[in-house]
Design a protein around this motif. Structure first.
Motif, PDB file in Angstrom:
ATOM      1  N   VAL A  17     -11.662  31.020  68.786  1.00 17.14           N
ATOM      2  CA  VAL A  17     -10.990  29.992  68.091  1.00 17.14           C
ATOM      3  C   VAL A  17     -11.831  28.648  67.891  1.00 17.14           C
ATOM      4  N   ASP A  18     -12.122  28.031  66.794  1.00 17.23           N
ATOM      5  CA  ASP A  18     -12.771  26.810  66.606  1.00 17.23           C
ATOM      6  C   ASP A  18     -12.022  25.991  65.338  1.00 17.23           C
ATOM      7  N   VAL A  19     -10.988  25.443  65.944  1.00 24.37           N
ATOM      8  CA  VAL A  19     -10.015  24.396  64.945  1.00 24.37           C
ATOM      9  C   VAL A  19      -9.971  23.162  65.363  1.00 24.37           C
ATOM     10  N   PRO A  20     -11.013  22.317  64.912  1.00 23.70           N
ATOM     11  CA  PRO A  20     -10.844  20.872  65.652  1.00 23.70           C
ATOM     12  C   PRO A  20      -9.750  20.195  65.189  1.00 23.70           C
ATOM     13  N   PRO A  21      -9.393  19.134  65.783  1.00 26.80           N
ATOM     14  CA  PRO A  21      -9.927  18.382  66.943  1.00 26.80           C
ATOM     15  C   PRO A  21      -9.390  19.283  68.480  1.00 26.80           C
ATOM     16  N   VAL A  22      -8.291  20.019  68.292  1.00 32.52           N
ATOM     17  CA  VAL A  22      -7.878  20.177  69.403  1.00 32.52           C
ATOM     18  C   VAL A  22      -7.272  21.833  69.707  1.00 32.52           C
ATOM     19  N   ASN A  23      -7.948  22.638  68.581  1.00 28.95           N
ATOM     20  CA  ASN A  23      -7.164  23.941  68.634  1.00 28.95           C
ATOM     21  C   ASN A  23      -5.602  23.950  68.301  1.00 28.95           C
ATOM     22  N   ALA A  24      -5.190  22.975  67.551  1.00 26.52           N
ATOM     23  CA  ALA A  24      -3.752  23.256  67.206  1.00 26.52           C
ATOM     24  C   ALA A  24      -3.971  24.061  65.858  1.00 26.52           C
ATOM     25  N   LEU A  25      -3.259  25.133  65.826  1.00 26.13           N
ATOM     26  CA  LEU A  25      -3.439  26.142  64.950  1.00 26.13           C
ATOM     27  C   LEU A  25      -2.386  26.007  63.791  1.00 26.13           C
ATOM     28  N   PRO A  26      -2.925  25.907  62.429  1.00 30.67           N
ATOM     29  CA  PRO A  26      -1.999  25.898  61.409  1.00 30.67           C
ATOM     30  C   PRO A  26      -1.316  27.124  61.290  1.00 30.67           C
ATOM     31  N   VAL A  27      -0.447  27.303  60.143  1.00 32.04           N
ATOM     32  CA  VAL A  27       0.194  28.943  59.960  1.00 32.04           C
ATOM     33  C   VAL A  27      -0.649  30.011  59.880  1.00 32.04           C
ATOM     34  N   GLN A  28      -1.627  29.927  59.063  1.00 33.36           N
ATOM     35  CA  GLN A  28      -2.668  30.808  58.720  1.00 33.36           C
ATOM     36  C   GLN A  28      -3.692  30.996  59.763  1.00 33.36           C
ATOM     37  N   GLY A  29      -3.958  30.040  60.632  1.00 33.96           N
ATOM     38  CA  GLY A  29      -4.759  30.042  61.892  1.00 33.96           C
ATOM     39  C   GLY A  29      -4.024  31.276  62.921  1.00 33.96           C
ATOM     40  N   TRP A  30      -2.865  31.301  62.882  1.00 25.36           N
ATOM     41  CA  TRP A  30      -2.111  32.178  63.781  1.00 25.36           C
ATOM     42  C   TRP A  30      -2.240  33.582  63.148  1.00 25.36           C
ATOM     43  N   TYR A  31      -2.049  33.805  62.016  1.00 26.98           N
ATOM     44  CA  TYR A  31      -2.434  35.200  61.398  1.00 26.98           C
ATOM     45  C   TYR A  31      -3.844  35.545  61.446  1.00 26.98           C
ATOM     46  N   ASP A  32      -4.891  34.768  61.268  1.00 27.09           N
ATOM     47  CA  ASP A  32      -6.303  34.921  61.489  1.00 27.09           C
ATOM     48  C   ASP A  32      -6.627  35.435  62.797  1.00 27.09           C
ATOM     49  N   LEU A  33      -5.878  34.930  63.636  1.00 25.80           N
ATOM     50  CA  LEU A  33      -6.228  34.969  65.280  1.00 25.80           C
ATOM     51  C   LEU A  33      -5.619  36.849  65.397  1.00 25.80           C
ATOM     52  N   ALA A  34      -4.659  36.789  65.080  1.00 26.35           N
ATOM     53  CA  ALA A  34      -3.761  38.179  65.035  1.00 26.35           C
ATOM     54  C   ALA A  34      -4.634  39.051  64.483  1.00 26.35           C
ATOM     55  N   ALA A  35      -5.142  38.848  63.395  1.00 24.74           N
ATOM     56  CA  ALA A  35      -5.898  39.797  62.685  1.00 24.74           C
ATOM     57  C   ALA A  35      -7.152  40.148  63.503  1.00 24.74           C
ATOM     58  N   ALA A  36      -7.784  39.051  64.036  1.00 24.83           N
ATOM     59  CA  ALA A  36      -9.204  39.174  64.729  1.00 24.83           C
ATOM     60  C   ALA A  36      -8.933  40.009  65.940  1.00 24.83           C
ATOM     61  N   VAL A  37      -7.730  39.783  66.446  1.00 26.86           N
ATOM     62  CA  VAL A  37      -7.880  40.399  67.884  1.00 26.86           C
ATOM     63  C   VAL A  37      -7.420  42.048  67.582  1.00 26.86           C
ATOM     64  N   ARG A  38      -6.641  42.260  66.597  1.00 28.21           N
ATOM     65  CA  ARG A  38      -6.121  43.569  66.269  1.00 28.21           C
ATOM     66  C   ARG A  38      -7.506  44.314  65.898  1.00 28.21           C
ATOM     67  N   GLY A  39      -8.284  43.513  64.985  1.00 22.65           N
ATOM     68  CA  GLY A  39      -9.521  44.171  64.537  1.00 22.65           C
ATOM     69  C   GLY A  39     -10.427  44.704  65.507  1.00 22.65           C
ATOM     70  N   ALA A  40     -10.529  43.537  66.330  1.00 25.03           N
ATOM     71  CA  ALA A  40     -11.632  44.133  67.681  1.00 25.03           C
ATOM     72  C   ALA A  40     -11.135  44.924  68.556  1.00 25.03           C
ATOM     73  N   GLY A  41      -9.883  45.121  68.624  1.00 27.99           N
ATOM     74  CA  GLY A  41      -9.250  46.234  69.612  1.00 27.99           C
ATOM     75  C   GLY A  41      -9.274  47.462  68.862  1.00 27.99           C
ATOM     76  N   SER A  42      -9.177  47.755  67.473  1.00 28.62           N
ATOM     77  CA  SER A  42      -9.148  48.994  66.871  1.00 28.62           C
ATOM     78  C   SER A  42     -10.746  49.357  66.707  1.00 28.62           C
ATOM     79  N   ASP A  43     -11.473  48.566  66.982  1.00 30.15           N
ATOM     80  CA  ASP A  43     -12.945  49.304  67.012  1.00 30.15           C
ATOM     81  C   ASP A  43     -13.488  50.358  68.078  1.00 30.15           C
TER      82      ASP A  43
END
Length: 269
Positions: A17-43
């Motif tokens: 996760v790289d969301v300056p300045p303090v990695n406080a995630l906007p709405v879309q950021g949470w969904y992006d993170l969920a998709a990334a973790v799910r995608g990695a785990g399903s590989d």
């Protein structure tokens, strides 16, 4: 910037996760993170996921400024749903997730690491839920996975933080290392996990989740209902607005704890 996935070694995926300045995630950021973790785990080639972040802190929770500049409850609802998806993605990831935590880990950060399988932290890491000070509720479900019940309640009611050393003493943090050693320590643990058979490690993750005494998804969703009640009462908006106003002259400090405690002294904040 945003959320990215790399495969530095066979069997290991690193979600950053790289969301300056303090990695406080906007709405879309949470969904992006969920998709990334799910995608990695399903590989099928991945046997361990490392969840990490750039910058001074691991995660500062939700983007409160986004909530305050958005009309109505759209951002609030989006944040609650996004957090639910991201936390569940970590918990339900088909393979073990190792969280590598540096600096501050507050709010939504607790939801992420509380649902991770293992935690490696830098010696400057602090953990806590400032939710009551931000007009919110939630993630007590996940804090309760890191500390004993009475300590969880005290931390929740006071919005204090605890150090990585304290969590190590409670057994929830695997290792505490200097910040410059954090990535190496997380990869070392991930490498040991990834050396296991891919099918067996997936069966192990599913079986351990299956014997959990608390359904973290249902428990967290229950908590979120009280967040909506607080918002409908108007109290949440007052606290968020006060927080944003107090930080307007120092945007780089958004959601970051003011003074990290001295790890050598111990004690919670």
């Amino acid at each position: 910037m945003g959320v990215s996935t790399t495969s530095p070694e066979e069997g290991i995926a690193v979600v950053t996760v790289d969301v300056p300045p303090v990695n406080a995630l906007p709405v879309q950021g949470w969904y992006d993170l969920a998709a990334a973790v799910r995608g990695a785990g399903s590989d099928p080639g991945v046997r361990c996921v490392v969840l990490t972040a750039t910058g001074r802190g691991f995660n500062a929770g939700a983007d409160i400024k986004e909530m305050q500049r958005t009309e109505g409850y759209t951002a609030l609802v989006g944040t609650n749903r996004g957090c639910y998806e991201a936390f569940a993605a970590v918990y339900d990831c088909e393979v073990p997730v190792v969280a590598a935590v540096q600096g501050f880990c507050v709010g939504g950060g607790i939801g992420l690491v509380g649902n991770a399988d293992s935690i490696v932290a830098s010696d400057d890491a602090t953990f806590g839920l400032p939710e009551l000070d931000r007009g919110a509720l939630g993630a007590a479900t996940h804090l309760a996975r890191l500390v004993p019940q009475h300590l969880m309640r005290t931390l929740y009611y006071t919005s204090r933080t605890v150090t990585a050393y304290e969590l190590h003493r409670h057994g929830s943090v695997w290792r505490v290392v200097p910040r410059e050693r954090l990535h190496a320590a997380a990869m070392e643990l991930a490498r040991e996990i990834a050396a296991k058979d891919g099918l067996l490690i997936r069966l192990a993750k599913a079986s351990i989740n299956g014997i959990d005494p608390v359904d973290v998804r249902r428990s967290y969703r229950f908590e979120q209902g009280f967040t909506f009640e607080a918002n409908l009462s108007g109290v949440s908006d007052r606290y968020r607005e006060a927080f944003v106003s107090s930080r307007s002259s120092k945007p780089s400090q958004l959601s970051e704890p003011s003074e990290p405690p001295d790890p050598s002294k111990g004690g919670s904040r």
